[in-house]
Design an enzyme around this catalytic site. Structure first.
Site, short mmCIF file in Angstrom:
data_model
loop_
_atom_site.label_atom_id
_atom_site.label_comp_id
_atom_site.label_asym_id
_atom_site.label_seq_id
_atom_site.Cartn_x
_atom_site.Cartn_y
_atom_site.Cartn_z
N LYS A 128 79.04 5.77 38.97
CA LYS A 128 79.97 5.25 39.98
C LYS A 128 80.48 6.37 40.86
O LYS A 128 80.47 6.27 42.10
CB LYS A 128 81.12 4.53 39.28
CG LYS A 128 82.06 3.82 40.23
CD LYS A 128 83.09 2.99 39.44
CE LYS A 128 82.40 1.87 38.72
NZ LYS A 128 83.27 1.14 37.79
N ARG B 157 89.11 3.59 37.17
CA ARG B 157 87.90 2.96 36.65
C ARG B 157 87.07 3.97 35.86
O ARG B 157 87.08 5.17 36.14
CB ARG B 157 87.02 2.42 37.79
CG ARG B 157 87.67 1.38 38.68
CD ARG B 157 86.74 1.06 39.85
NE ARG B 157 87.35 0.17 40.82
CZ ARG B 157 87.11 -1.14 40.91
NH1 ARG B 157 86.29 -1.71 40.07
NH2 ARG B 157 87.68 -1.88 41.85
N GLY C 118 80.90 -3.74 32.42
CA GLY C 118 81.92 -4.47 31.68
C GLY C 118 82.26 -3.89 30.32
O GLY C 118 83.13 -4.42 29.63
N MET D 171 83.44 -0.79 29.57
CA MET D 171 84.63 0.06 29.53
C MET D 171 85.68 -0.52 30.47
O MET D 171 85.50 -1.60 31.02
CB MET D 171 84.26 1.50 29.86
CG MET D 171 83.41 2.13 28.74
SD MET D 171 82.92 3.82 29.11
CE MET D 171 81.79 3.58 30.47
N ARG E 266 75.00 0.66 43.05
CA ARG E 266 74.18 1.15 41.94
C ARG E 266 72.87 0.37 41.96
O ARG E 266 72.78 -0.69 42.56
CB ARG E 266 74.88 0.94 40.60
CG ARG E 266 75.24 -0.50 40.30
CD ARG E 266 76.10 -0.62 39.05
NE ARG E 266 76.56 -2.00 38.85
CZ ARG E 266 77.49 -2.36 37.98
NH1 ARG E 266 78.06 -1.44 37.22
NH2 ARG E 266 77.87 -3.62 37.85
N HIS F 94 80.09 -12.01 33.78
CA HIS F 94 79.71 -11.15 32.65
C HIS F 94 78.52 -11.73 31.89
O HIS F 94 77.56 -11.02 31.56
CB HIS F 94 80.92 -11.00 31.71
CG HIS F 94 80.62 -10.22 30.47
ND1 HIS F 94 80.21 -10.81 29.29
CD2 HIS F 94 80.66 -8.89 30.23
CE1 HIS F 94 80.01 -9.88 28.39
NE2 HIS F 94 80.28 -8.70 28.92
N ARG G 1 43.26 -6.70 10.46
CA ARG G 1 43.62 -6.59 9.04
C ARG G 1 42.90 -7.69 8.29
O ARG G 1 43.31 -8.87 8.34
CB ARG G 1 45.14 -6.69 8.89
CG ARG G 1 45.88 -5.50 9.48
CD ARG G 1 47.30 -5.81 9.85
NE ARG G 1 47.36 -6.64 11.05
CZ ARG G 1 48.38 -6.65 11.91
NH1 ARG G 1 49.41 -5.85 11.72
NH2 ARG G 1 48.37 -7.45 12.96
N SER H 29 42.61 6.64 13.19
CA SER H 29 43.65 5.75 13.71
C SER H 29 44.88 5.97 12.86
O SER H 29 44.86 5.75 11.64
CB SER H 29 43.20 4.29 13.64
OG SER H 29 44.21 3.44 14.17
N ASN I 163 53.18 3.00 10.76
CA ASN I 163 54.16 2.29 9.92
C ASN I 163 54.23 2.95 8.55
O ASN I 163 55.31 3.34 8.08
CB ASN I 163 53.76 0.82 9.76
CG ASN I 163 53.79 0.06 11.07
OD1 ASN I 163 54.39 0.49 12.04
ND2 ASN I 163 53.11 -1.08 11.11
N ASP I 164 53.07 3.07 7.88
CA ASP I 164 53.06 3.68 6.55
C ASP I 164 53.24 5.19 6.61
O ASP I 164 53.82 5.79 5.69
CB ASP I 164 51.75 3.34 5.82
CG ASP I 164 51.80 1.97 5.16
OD1 ASP I 164 52.85 1.29 5.28
OD2 ASP I 164 50.80 1.57 4.54
N CYS J 105 47.68 2.62 15.49
CA CYS J 105 47.68 1.16 15.33
C CYS J 105 48.94 0.64 14.65
O CYS J 105 48.99 -0.51 14.22
CB CYS J 105 46.44 0.70 14.55
SG CYS J 105 46.32 1.37 12.88
N TYR K 136 43.91 6.16 22.60
CA TYR K 136 44.36 4.79 22.79
C TYR K 136 45.55 4.49 21.89
O TYR K 136 45.79 5.19 20.90
CB TYR K 136 43.23 3.78 22.53
CG TYR K 136 42.80 3.67 21.07
CD1 TYR K 136 43.44 2.80 20.20
CD2 TYR K 136 41.75 4.44 20.58
CE1 TYR K 136 43.06 2.70 18.87
CE2 TYR K 136 41.35 4.34 19.26
CZ TYR K 136 42.01 3.47 18.40
OH TYR K 136 41.62 3.36 17.08
#
Length: 899
Positions: free
Chosen positions: A34, A104, A113, A115, A359, A475, A581, A787, A791-792, A854, A874
């Site tokens: 701002k 402000r 909205g 703060m 903004r 809002h 899988r 690959s 996750n694991d 993957c 990839y």
């Protein structure tokens, strides 16, 4: 942060006004969005009320000073305030000609909205009379004073704003007045007296009358609002660092509540819902800015084109044509200057236009794409800049179902189309209930009269938002668009009673738990659950994706286990399957029994007999995937999960399976117990299964190769599957599995008299595999590709179970150990280092080694950028995140070239 570590700010205040400013647009980190944009508009010569910005680094000094205003700041603020007062010909605290200011917040990242704001500061029992004399408008002066008391009491004194709303509503009801604008100066004086009595009863002390005291407490409250619950929640949801702090903007007041030639409004230079090149926004006559966003009164449209047939509301374009034309000129100037769609707040005071903020406007994904493409076509930005202007994560809004137009629709109300998309769910009136019900696995629609920043946690837990009041810039609308949630606002035909938990639509009553559907694209509210239709990628989306594909280096594949997933992946532009899988295929009803028969077999002969039943099913599955993907690569992971996952758990299921397998229940129970593990994630799974039972690997490899030969002969396309060995930690593991696969390929070649083309690689999901990647890839018989199963790899590197991580992550986030969920965005310092080590060591011995990822991180924009920099070929992700990954990969490539 301790005071010893806090450095004194380089400058305590930055002035802006009619003669220019001490700041610039590129100083957002210091001045907040701002403050930086107010300075920039002042430098452009636009009509900005004068003021000054206290920079974000002062927030650190404030915290370090025990959340007390530093003395050095006090003197600088008073000097700046005197400069502002001189420029407007007034004096702060003067009883005859008082300067009034707004205070402000202003974070470097937009937090609409979240703060606090205070308007009309400087008014008290004496200065309000001076304001009345100076303006000749007693009603305006006392209206401004009651607004100040209400906001100050809420923000600074901590008294719920509902206390004042109730007092005002009671007074209007007693007097038979329908609108705030109907109250006279005498009415406001009475209401102000009621307000002050309520404050003294609540606090045991009178409302503060001294102007300087008001100012310091307001500045402290705005600094403190950075730490309020809604701001903390917003930062967590939007990955905004906690240590940024907020700037504070103190600005001379201009008034939109001075009568019928005054107004306040919010405008977007383009439509934030559709992206159309049209002014979009609302205004209120004789009002202040908070009235628009709070949804207290129903606003009027800015343009004549936005006035609907039969609507008696007059547009700003018609009511104040001169001011409207001036605003349009400023809108165009600001959009070209910032090279983006702008969200602008303005006030008209007795016909004079003032700009209070600009903004980059929040927008839907649909609008974001259209605006970026249009600005590129208009020559305002380049194609690369257009790609960088679209948030990849926002695209998810376009990749989900919408209402099926052919379905029966029981419309109960129509509101404003505040945020596109459709959702069905159970009605909930309380944000806390929304969180609880979501935790129970229920889908909810949050129904409110209007939302406020305190509701953000419930909004986040909901599938959609429905309000009975408020407009397109309320809002509810702004936050829903930023979250990608469908929203219908201002459905005035609905009578919502939040306390009783009821929503009335005409003669029909709806209560908590009843199902409704909302369509944020049309504003329709419907009873019950309405069928949805899948989205399509076309028009501007397709054009942007084409630009993204031209710009990116990394390919994007999809994780797809079924023909349906594969078709969806192709529709979204996937360039192959990066993870199929195979275990998911075994859970189908027609083959789970054969799988269980194999698991319970006494010996290899029994297992092979059961596998022979599974073989044609697997072959058909692979053949269909190969046909859908054509000559695109298809990476198939061999059986990975532990065998006990395929066996029944409940006594009733065990009995049914035992009967189907014609074996004693006790024997089946024994086998289940035999296969159970304390920590199955690190147990008998992945390549360990294939090494113990090579006949499983042989069957799967045969199904893959026979399907490839079949489809190649049928379609004439060169199918080339990629077979991936899971959970590899040692080169010898890979070699044992590879021997079975290569022998099976040779057998199929002899039987079919066809050349079998395939790749053979390793999934990297254990730290040892990453650290010894050179061993896995070395030689002609080494892995053709890697690959990373992130996750694991995240679980094994961090020693953290994804299924049990939630309470740990929540605790750690609060203590600054994690700044994001490592299962959503890659842990670059640890897991990411393992990825980089694996890539570097693998390519050291095999320069042309193909490397991909993957895990779910393949669809996370920040992770995609990391993988680009790490040199991966990839990424692979769920089908619905393929467009997100395509755009994120393009942005990574563009930023890499620029740096």
């Amino acid at each position: 942060m301790s005071s010893a570590k806090s450095k004194a700010p380089r400058k305590w205040v930055y002035l802006f006004g009619a003669t220019g400013a001490e700041g610039r647009a590129d100083m957002q980190d210091m001045l907040g969005g701002k403050g930086a944009n107010l300075a920039e508009m002042a430098n452009m010569g636009l009509p900005v009320p004068p003021g000054f910005t206290i920079p974000t680094e002062v927030a650190a000094a404030y915290d370090a000073n025990g959340r007390q205003i530093p003395e050095a700041l006090r003197s600088e603020v008073l000097r700046a305030l005197a400069t502002v007062a001189r420029s407007v010909g007034a004096k702060f605290g003067d009883v005859d000609n008082p300067l009034l200011v707004s205070v402000r917040s202003g974070s470097r990242a937009s937090m609409p909205g979240m703060m606090d704001t205070i308007l009309n500061l400087g008014l008290n029992a004496s200065t309000v009379e001076g304001l009345a004399r100076r303006t000749g408008d007693e009603r305006f002066a006392y209206d401004s004073y009651r607004r100040f008391i209400q906001m100050y009491a809420d923000v600074v004194l901590g008294i719920d704003h509902a206390v004042f709303e109730e007092l005002l509503d009671n007074y209007k009801n007693l007097k038979g007045l329908g609108f705030d604008t109907s109250l006279t100066a005498a009415d406001w004086k009475t209401v102000i007296g009621d307000y002050k009595e309520a404050i003294e009863a609540e606090l045991g002390e009178p409302f503060p009358e001294q102007s300087e005291e008001q100012l310091w407490r307001a500045i402290a409250a705005v600094f403190g609002s950075w730490h309020n619950a809604r701001a903390v929640t917003y930062r967590r949801l939007h990955d905004i660092p906690d240590d940024w702090g907020t700037a504070v903007n103190v600005q001379a007041m201009v008034f939109g509540n001075m009568g019928e030639t005054s107004a306040t409004g919010v405008a977007f230079t383009r439509n934030p819902s559709t992206g159309a090149n049209e002014i979009y926004g609302e205004f209120l006559l004789n009002a202040q800015g908070e009235d628009v966003v709070a949804g207290i009164r129903t606003p009027q449209p800015l343009t004549e084109s936005a006035v609907t047939a039969g609507d008696d509301k007059l547009s700003l374009e018609k009511l104040m044509p001169k001011a409207f034309r001036e605003l349009v000129r400023y809108f165009k100037q600001l959009e070209r200057h910032y090279r983006d769609m702008q969200d602008i707040e303005f006030t008209i005071e007795n016909g004079k236009v003032w700009l209070l903020q600009t903004r980059s406007g929040k927008r839907t994904a649909q609008a974001s794409i259209r605006i970026a493409a249009d600005l590129a076509h208009e020559g305002i930005m380049t194609r690369e800049e257009a790609l960088l202007a679209v948030d990849p994560g926002q695209l998810v809004q376009l990749l989900h179902p919408m209402l099926d137009p052919s379905a029966d629709q029981d419309v109960i109300a129509k509101g404003l189309p505040a945020s596109p998309g459709a959702a069905s769910g159970e009605i909930v009136f309380d944000p806390v209930d929304a969180e609880v019900m979501k935790a129970q696995g229920r889908t909810v629609i949050l129904v409110r009269v209007k939302t406020s920043p305190e509701d953000i946690h419930g909004m986040h837990a909901s599938a959609g938002i429905l309000t009975s009041s408020g407009g397109l810039t309320s809002h509810a609308a702004v936050v829903a668009r930023s979250m990608g949630l469908p929203c219908v606002a201002g459905a005035t035909a609905l009578k919502v009673d939040e306390k009783r938990g009821e929503m009335r639509a005409g003669a029909r009553m709806f209560r908590k738990g009843d199902h409704v559907t909302i369509d944020g694209a049309t504003g329709l509210v419907l009873a019950g659950i309405v069928p949805m239709r899948q989205p399509e990628l076309s028009g501007g989306f397709a054009e942007l994706m084409t630009w993204a594909d031209d710009a990116r280096r990394m390919a994007v594949r999809a994780n797809a286990d079924t023909p349906r997933d594969a078709r969806q992946a192709r529709a979204f532009g996937a360039e192959g399957i990066g993870l199929c899988r195979t275990e998911h295929m075994f859970f189908e009803t027609d083959r789970i029994l054969a799988m269980r028969e194999m698991i319970c077999a006494r010996d290899e002969t029994g297992r092979r007999a059961a596998l022979a039943k599974i073989l044609p099913m697997q072959r058909a599955d692979f053949a269909e995937l190969f046909e859908i993907m054509g000559e695109l690569p298809v990476t198939i992971r061999l059986l990975d999960p532990p065998l006990h996952e395929f066996l029944p758990r409940l006594d009733r299921e065990i009995q049914l399976v035992a009967d189907a397998l014609r074996m004693p229940v006790a024997k089946l129970q024994h086998r289940i117990a035999e296969l159970s593990e304390f920590n199955p994630m690190l147990g008998f799974r992945g390549c360990r299964l294939g090494i113990r039972y090579p006949e499983i690997t042989e069957m799967q490899a045969r199904a893959i190769f026979e399907a490839a030969v079949e489809v190649t002969r049928k379609t004439g396309k060169a199918v080339k599957p990629e077979i991936m060995v899971p959970l590899t930690a040692f080169r010898r593991e890979f070699d044992i599995m590879a021997d079975v696969i290569r022998a099976t390929a040779a057998t199929v070649e002899r039987e079919t008299k066809a050349k079998v083309r395939y790749g053979l690689g390793s999934m990297i999901e254990l730290p040892r595999a990453a650290l010894t990647a050179d061993e896995l890839a070395a030689g002609e018989d080494g892995a053709d590709f890697f690959s990373f199963g992130t996750n694991d790899l995240t679980q094994t590197a961090l020693g953290l179970s994804r299924d049990d991580a939630a309470p740990i992550l929540q605790n750690y986030a609060g203590r600054g150990i994690f700044d994001h969920d490592p299962f959503v965005s890659i842990d670059t310092g640890g897991v990411g280092e393992l990825v980089k080590v694996g890539v570097e060591r693998g390519r050291r011995v095999k320069p042309d080694l193909k490397v991909g990822i993957c895990g779910e991180h393949g669809g996370d924009p920040s992770s995609v950028a990391f993988f680009h920099d790490a040199g991966l070929d990839y990424v692979s992700c769920s089908p619905y995140r393929v467009p997100i990954a395509r755009l994120a990969a393009a942005q990574a490539a563009i930023r890499n070239r620029r740096s």
